[in-house]
Design an enzyme around this catalytic site. Sequence first.
Site, short mmCIF file in Angstrom:
data_model
loop_
_atom_site.label_atom_id
_atom_site.label_comp_id
_atom_site.label_asym_id
_atom_site.label_seq_id
_atom_site.Cartn_x
_atom_site.Cartn_y
_atom_site.Cartn_z
N CYS A 1 -8.70 5.84 10.15
CA CYS A 1 -8.98 4.57 9.47
C CYS A 1 -7.92 3.53 9.84
O CYS A 1 -7.50 2.74 8.98
CB CYS A 1 -9.04 4.73 7.95
SG CYS A 1 -10.34 5.82 7.41
N LYS B 1 -3.74 12.10 -3.15
CA LYS B 1 -2.76 12.37 -2.09
C LYS B 1 -1.44 12.86 -2.67
O LYS B 1 -0.45 13.00 -1.97
CB LYS B 1 -2.53 11.11 -1.26
CG LYS B 1 -3.77 10.68 -0.47
CD LYS B 1 -3.48 9.43 0.32
CE LYS B 1 -4.73 8.76 0.83
NZ LYS B 1 -5.41 9.46 1.90
N ASP C 1 0.87 -1.17 0.00
CA ASP C 1 0.00 0.00 0.00
C ASP C 1 0.92 1.22 0.00
O ASP C 1 1.54 1.55 1.01
CB ASP C 1 -0.89 -0.05 1.26
CG ASP C 1 -1.67 1.23 1.47
OD1 ASP C 1 -1.44 2.21 0.73
OD2 ASP C 1 -2.48 1.27 2.40
N1 PMP Z 1 -3.68 3.47 2.68
C1 PMP Z 1 -3.14 4.47 3.38
C2 PMP Z 1 -1.83 4.25 4.06
C3 PMP Z 1 -3.80 5.69 3.46
O1 PMP Z 1 -3.26 6.70 4.16
C4 PMP Z 1 -5.03 5.86 2.79
C5 PMP Z 1 -5.80 7.18 2.85
N2 PMP Z 1 -5.84 7.77 4.10
C6 PMP Z 1 -5.54 4.79 2.07
C7 PMP Z 1 -4.83 3.62 2.04
C8 PMP Z 1 -6.83 4.88 1.34
O2 PMP Z 1 -6.76 5.78 0.32
P1 PMP Z 1 -8.06 6.09 -0.55
O3 PMP Z 1 -9.11 6.54 0.41
O4 PMP Z 1 -7.63 7.15 -1.47
O5 PMP Z 1 -8.44 4.82 -1.21
#
Ligand code: PMP
Length: 406
Positions: free
Chosen positions: A362, A222, A196
Amino acid sequence: MINKNTIKKDFPIFKANPKLVYLDSAATTQKPQAVIDALVKHYENTNANIHRGIYEMSEQATKHYEEARAKIARFIGAQGARNIIFTRNTTEAVNLVAQSFARHHLKAGDEILLTVMEHHSNIVPWYLVAKEKKLKLRFVRITSDGTLDPKDLVAKATKKVKLAAFTHVSNVLGTVNPARDLVSFFHARGIPALIDGAQAVPHMSVDVSAMDCDFYAFSGHKMLAPTGIGVLYMKDKYLGSLPPFLGGGEMIRSVSETNVVFADAPAKFEAGTPAIEAAIALGAAVDYLEHIGMKNIERHEKELAQYTLEKLRQVPGVTVYGPTDMKRRSGAVAFNLKGIHPHDIASLLDEQNIAVRAGNHCAMPLHKFLGVPATCRISPYIYNTKKDIGVLYDALGDINKTMFGS
Ligand code: PMP
């Protein structure tokens, strides 16, 4: 190079709100004029659907979309544009691998190895497939400095593990995991690896070929690009063999009443009309980042993180999470202030035009592991300066004074 005196001028949001201290870039970044222009230019000049139009404007749109794919491939060191699958975001990219790879290749009793520092988007897609296929999810623990526990990693990387999925950079602790070493560790045990990269690609130079990972996921929003566009890098060996995740137009070669022949990858994994303008604007974001230079970005953020840590340590009642060794960390810094709920800190900071994130980000398993329900997170990016951190520091001092009179 980052020109600290002028960079904010590239971002219209700071013109609209000159007092804004934006420290929530791990959630989403602000957009430079160059990216906004690319988006608008597409709508104004070449707005048409791609891959199917026989007319000039559609061919132009297709060309721009495919150029963006090739640019992203170069940017992350992929073998070719064929390895770049456009998704909506990191979340969709991980779901794609969960449904196309894990659902078809793993069987009851197999294990997927995650880490306790994962974002929910690198947990829940695996949970869904694990429930359906009776797989087991295991989580590598972290040590008190917020890095992966090597002993636990070795203990859990057993023969039962058929896939490892881990974050390159933690969105809470800022921990930078040694992605290349981890991939070799897993490969030596015959375990494919998904990374990820949501918090890595925007902040450092990433080379998926050198890392040798099987899958690598990240989000455009991001890294200065619009929302609605993300990327899954997939190694050649999976492109032909994995079945599609979603079905529909664009991803087929032929359809009859009784049979469907899929297109070659990456089209096979991109059902329906994609976020054409967002993909093109992601290409513009890559141009902008490359112009500054990823090494310069990394250096700038490390400097800011170091300064943030120094300033935070001077705040009474502060607890800072994540590695203290700057070599092991990126820009995001999570903290708590004794006796004040992180949500209260964030809303008091908001009164002073400072945007930070508060909550579990999250990452509920990580917060459970840390023994706190929530943290406050500062996540700077290229447009932040030490002055922004100074404003934050003063504001935290004011909050302490208001709450405790000290
Ligand atoms: N993985 C990580 C480490 C994140 O920081 C995030 C977003 N906060 C995500 C996954 C998910 O990204 P997205 O909501 O753009 O799918």
